[in-house]
Design an enzyme around this catalytic site. Structure first.
Site, PDB file in Angstrom:
ATOM      1  CG  ASP A  26      40.658  39.903  40.776  1.00  0.00           C
ATOM      2  OD1 ASP A  26      40.847  40.956  39.834  1.00  0.00           O
ATOM      3  OD2 ASP A  26      41.581  39.259  41.006  1.00  0.00           O
ATOM      4  CE  LYS A 100      43.928  41.393  40.309  1.00  0.00           C
ATOM      5  NZ  LYS A 100      44.032  39.968  40.080  1.00  0.00           N
ATOM      6  CB  CYS A 133      43.524  39.313  44.010  1.00  0.00           C
ATOM      7  SG  CYS A 133      44.115  38.198  42.884  1.00  0.00           S
TER       8      CYS A 133
END
EC number: 3.3.2.1
Length: 190
Positions: A26, A100, A133
């Site tokens: 991310d 995701k 995450c």
């Protein structure tokens, strides 16, 4: 005080570009300039970039994980810079990109298959956010048998209600190091 891992006799791991897969989680505009701005972005972002360059120079496996939200969502808004990977980390040909929709990078994705095809046993995690995450991916990876290593200077977080970002990162990484993986400095990965 001993960690759970050390009590079980599990030694700390090391990582090199030759024996691991770099998993960038991310590293997107939302964390640089959006509502979820990371407090240590100026320090962690260059460390992610430096590791990426090491892996590229070694022609080692790299996976870019991107978080995708539904159209019109106020975070990681599709079609805007908030959803884009940082410019300096733009994937090159041959580098896997995993999209995701959940905090964990393994949930409902093909990450496991990509990692298995690499032939490596170790994954080096970097990116954002440490308490969500990165932590979830570390836990999922350990459950799937991966030797999890986190480059602690290449992760970050934001202040949340009741906890500042530095403390949040410290606790999230301590939890990972206790049971799920090993913490290293990005400079120690060659």
């Amino acid at each position: 005080m001993s960690s759970f891992r050390s009590m079980l006799g599990v030694p700390p791991s090391t990582a090199s570009t030759q024996d691991s897969v770099l998993v960038i989680i991310d590293a997107q505009g939302e964390y640089a300039e959006g509502k979820l701005k990371i407090s240590n972005i100026e320090a962690s972002r260059p460390n992610i970039s430096s590791l990426l360059e090491k892996y590229r120079a070694a022609n080692a496996p790299i996976v870019h994980v991107v978080h995708e939200t539904p159209a019109g969502a106020p975070l990681f808004t599709q079609g805007t810079k908030l959803a884009e990977i940082f410019d300096e980390l733009t994937p090159k040909e041959g580098e896997a990109v995993v999209t995701k929709h959940h905090p964990g990078s393994f949930a409902d994705t093909n990450l496991q298959e990509i990692l298995e095809k690499s032939g490596k046993k170790k994954i080096v995690l970097v990116g954002y956010m440490a308490h969500v995450c990165v932590s979830t991916t570390a836990r999922q990876g350990a459950q799937r048998g991966w030797d999890v290593i986190v480059a602690e200077d290449a992760v970050g977080d934001r202040d949340i209600p009741g906890v500042d970002a530095a403390q949040l990162v410290k606790v999230a990484l301590a939890e990972i190091a206790d049971v799920f993986g090993t913490l290293v400095s990005s400079k120690d990965i060659n």
